[in-house]
Design an enzyme around this catalytic site. Structure first.
Site, short mmCIF file in Angstrom:
data_model
loop_
_atom_site.label_atom_id
_atom_site.label_comp_id
_atom_site.label_asym_id
_atom_site.label_seq_id
_atom_site.Cartn_x
_atom_site.Cartn_y
_atom_site.Cartn_z
N ASP A 57 -22.08 -33.77 -7.93
CA ASP A 57 -21.29 -33.22 -6.83
C ASP A 57 -22.01 -32.06 -6.13
OD1 ASP A 57 -20.79 -31.88 -9.35
OD2 ASP A 57 -19.30 -30.67 -8.30
N GLU A 68 -18.79 -30.28 -11.29
CA GLU A 68 -19.34 -29.04 -11.83
C GLU A 68 -19.03 -27.86 -10.93
OE1 GLU A 68 -22.40 -25.86 -12.41
OE2 GLU A 68 -21.92 -27.06 -10.64
#
Length: 349
Positions: free
Chosen positions: A120, A187
């Protein structure tokens, strides 16, 4: 005359102490010569890396707003570009789009290791698109670089690991120690995917020998005065905490404000925070300069070898640069501010 001689003698002693401490300020002697690794430009790897950047796998604090299609597209890309890794390694998804691979080692007596990275990326602040040299999700290949969101944080980790494993599988390499690859999907917003990976391993009774996550970069210009490339190896990472400051006041029309509005109170609090930074700790920087040895400029070695004398100077200089300032203390930053709904209305909160 005696005073002058005393001053000269004192200066001589001081210079001797500074010189001796600087001479002793050196990394431990190495018994083995460092292995030189040649780096070969791989245009195919760069092209595959650029492909991943073009997929906007943006994380969101609200999981219901995550673009599932983007992560699914990235997984299809990984399967296409790294077929051996995708097919030969045991693969699972402990949570949502988080990927976990297991590469079985030849020695079951060794505890496994883990390599981590995350798929991400953070969103683009609206209105700043024109500030990018290349569009954030263009994956442009220009001037010897791949450009876009995720090139440094942290699709470079995902693709770098996949490239390495795919090549090793092509060479029929089998690791002695079992290797796990974990690629989280969130994350940037807390890492529930990583927590799910940890829970999965715990449920299986798996204990790791060690893991490597993200890390720094091989850079030029990282340390002032050092011409060569420098890599900082981080055995630990700072944590963080978020605070919300709230001021309440009577609402009303802006033509009749109190002496201090709620906005003024918050502004005052932020000002006090910025004016009172946390205490500096120069030990990390000192060790860095020490291990650079002769590569570091002489004046830097003199200063950091003699912090008993030059600590105020070193602290002042490093505080002036946001990057070095963050390396010597706990930092604080005001990032999100919300007040009234209209310019002529006093905010009640």
């Amino acid at each position: 005359m005696k005073l002058f001689k005393f001053i000269c003698f004192s200066l001589f002693i001081l210079c001797g102490v500074l010189a001796y401490r600087t001479y002793e300020f050196a990394p431990p002697a190495q018994n083995e010569k460092p292995e030189h690794v040649s780096i070969v430009w791989d245009g195919g790897a760069m092209a595959r890396f650029a492909e991943s950047i073009r997929i906007p796998t943006i994380s969101n604090q609200d999981s219901s707003k995550i673009d599932d299609a983007a992560f699914e597209a990235l997984h299809r890309l990984l399967a296409k570009n790294y077929p051996k890794t995708w097919q030969r390694l045991e693969r699972s998804q402990p949570l949502s789009h988080t990927l976990l691979f297991k590469w079985q080692g030849s020695n079951p007596n060794l505890k496994p290791m883990m390599l981590l990275a995350h798929q991400d990326v953070v969103p683009i602040e609206p209105g700043t698109e024109q500030d990018w040299w290349h569009p954030p999700f263009s994956g442009a290949l220009a001037d010897g670089y791949v450009w876009g969101r995720g090139t440094m944080d942290d699709k470079v980790g995902v693709i770098g690991i996949m490239e390495a494993v795919e090549r090793l599988l092509s060479e029929n390499f089998v690791p002695e120690r079992t290797v796990y690859l974990a690629f989280g999907h969130d994350e940037e917003v807390g890492g529930k995917g990583a927590q799910a990976v940890a829970a999965h391993l715990e449920q299986q009774g798996t204990k790791l020998e060690f893991l490597l996550d993200e890390g720094g970069f091989v850079t030029k210009g990282l340390v002032d005065g050092v011409d060569g490339r420098v890599t900082v190896i981080g055995p630990a990472e700072k944590g963080f905490v978020s605070f919300k400051l709230i001021a309440k006041a009577k609402g009303g029309h802006s033509s009749m404000p109190p002496k201090h509005t709620a906005v003024g109170q918050i502004a005052s609090a932020i000002y006090r925070i910025e004016r009172n930074p946390a205490e500096a700790d120069l030990s990390f920087t000192s060790d860095t300069i020490k291990y650079l040895g002769d590569e570091a400029p002489l004046e830097q070695r003199v200063i950091f070898a003699n912090l008993w004398l030059f600590k105020p100077l070193a602290e002042y200089v490093m505080t002036q640069n946001p990057a070095t300032n963050a390396g010597i203390r706990t930092t604080a930053a005001a990032t999100m501010v919300k007040g009234s709904v209209k310019e002529n209305v006093l905010p009640a909160r």
